[in-house]
Design an enzyme around this catalytic site. Sequence first.
Site, short mmCIF file in Angstrom:
data_model
loop_
_atom_site.label_atom_id
_atom_site.label_comp_id
_atom_site.label_asym_id
_atom_site.label_seq_id
_atom_site.Cartn_x
_atom_site.Cartn_y
_atom_site.Cartn_z
N SER A 95 0.81 -1.22 0.00
CA SER A 95 0.00 0.00 0.00
C SER A 95 0.84 1.27 0.00
CB SER A 95 -0.89 0.04 1.24
OG SER A 95 -1.61 -1.14 1.37
N THR A 198 -1.82 2.75 4.39
CA THR A 198 -1.06 4.00 4.34
C THR A 198 -0.31 4.22 5.64
OG1 THR A 198 -2.67 5.03 2.91
CG2 THR A 198 -1.34 6.52 4.25
N THR A 216 1.59 6.91 0.60
CA THR A 216 0.74 5.78 0.18
C THR A 216 0.81 5.55 -1.33
OG1 THR A 216 -1.52 4.91 0.37
CG2 THR A 216 -1.32 7.18 -0.29
N ARG A 226 -6.98 9.05 -10.00
CA ARG A 226 -7.52 9.27 -8.65
C ARG A 226 -6.41 9.63 -7.65
NH1 ARG A 226 -6.93 6.86 -3.22
NH2 ARG A 226 -8.92 7.06 -2.17
N THR A 249 -5.96 6.94 7.84
CA THR A 249 -5.79 5.85 6.89
C THR A 249 -7.17 5.28 6.59
OG1 THR A 249 -4.72 3.71 6.47
CG2 THR A 249 -5.36 4.16 8.74
N GLY A 250 -7.31 4.63 5.45
CA GLY A 250 -8.60 4.06 5.08
C GLY A 250 -9.14 4.70 3.83
N1 ASP Z 1 -6.14 6.66 2.53
C1 ASP Z 1 -5.58 6.02 1.38
C2 ASP Z 1 -6.26 6.47 0.14
O1 ASP Z 1 -7.48 6.60 0.14
C3 ASP Z 1 -5.68 4.56 1.44
C4 ASP Z 1 -5.00 3.94 2.62
O2 ASP Z 1 -5.14 4.34 3.76
O3 ASP Z 1 -4.27 2.99 2.39
O4 ASP Z 1 -5.59 6.63 -0.85
#
Ligand code: ASP
Length: 343
Positions: A95, A198, A216, A226, A249-250
């Site tokens: 990631s 991330t 990330t 994106r 994160t998320g």
């Molecule tokens: N927050 C990150 C994103 O939406 C994803 C992740 O936390 O891995 O790109």
Amino acid sequence: MLNRRSFFNHSLTASLAAFLGFTQCESPAQTENTAAATPSKSNPNSKAVTPAIIATWPHKEATGPAMDVIQEGRSALDAVEACARIVEADPMDQSVGYGGLPDAAGNVTLDACIMSADGKAGAVTYLQHIKHPISVARKVMEETIHVMLSGEGALQFALEQGFEKEDMLTPKAKEKWEKWKAENKGAPAKANIDQHDTIGVLAIDKDGNMSGACTTSGMAYKVPGRVGDSPIIGAGLYVDNEVGGACATGVGELVMTTLGSFLVVELMRQGKTPQEACEAAVQRIADRHLKEGDDLQVGFIAMNKKGEHGAYSILNGFSYTLHQDDQNEIHEATFMMMNPNQE
Ligand code: ASP
């Protein structure tokens, strides 16, 4: 230049200093750090400021060396960059950086940002072929008048700064992407609880100063072009050296539309503990965006100037690493609701 706010702070600090009997030659910053180093009497969990590092997910391998950076007497900024670089270079982390899963077209596109104790920030988005986007973000902060560079421009800037062009797609990541492509036949990626790790990291150095970093490869198999929350100052990361910092994160879309990390820091400014602030930010996301049975994860970590920390997520399964008081440990975060996909 003394603007209205710094004038006000300066006057207030000067009055307070006079009231407490400090000499006039002490700067506002000195008095502020002195104040921050005193444990709060009202909160029994508060502690005197010692160096501390908190990072999203289990990353002891990175928070350990980052603490060494602080113990050598270097800045929180150096420490968060060092921490992020270790994870970026790890091909097993799918990631972040090298080895990160690609977008739907098979391109690894990287997002990162960094914020220093003096309130400056640098960010890169949609950066390809560079192993250490966090260091490019730092260069943007230190070598340009801008905060964010994107795509081809960010790549050109990185090359001019001496970064090497490399292939970021590892054979393992390529294999996973090909499998996803075959199974999904071009359908856009679905945001879910998987595939986001991330790294967001906050540090307090020996001078009591705070900095943060976030890096990330973003959501796996995202629509090409994106960009998520991670490189957006205030969304994936925010640090205010007077208050504290936060990282997310998320599912980035949920964090961007609530400016989650900024929200956490502002709630701490208003008096919430880091834990209360993380919980309130997750609640805000739930109120605005979530419905019963959603399988969407967001986690926040936060640390204030006293070294108190908090962490909270929508679903179970979020963890973080805390390096403080000679302990480098992984902790499970508390969460709002059960993961609908788990027993
Ligand atoms: N927050 C990150 C994103 O939406 C994803 C992740 O936390 O891995 O790109």
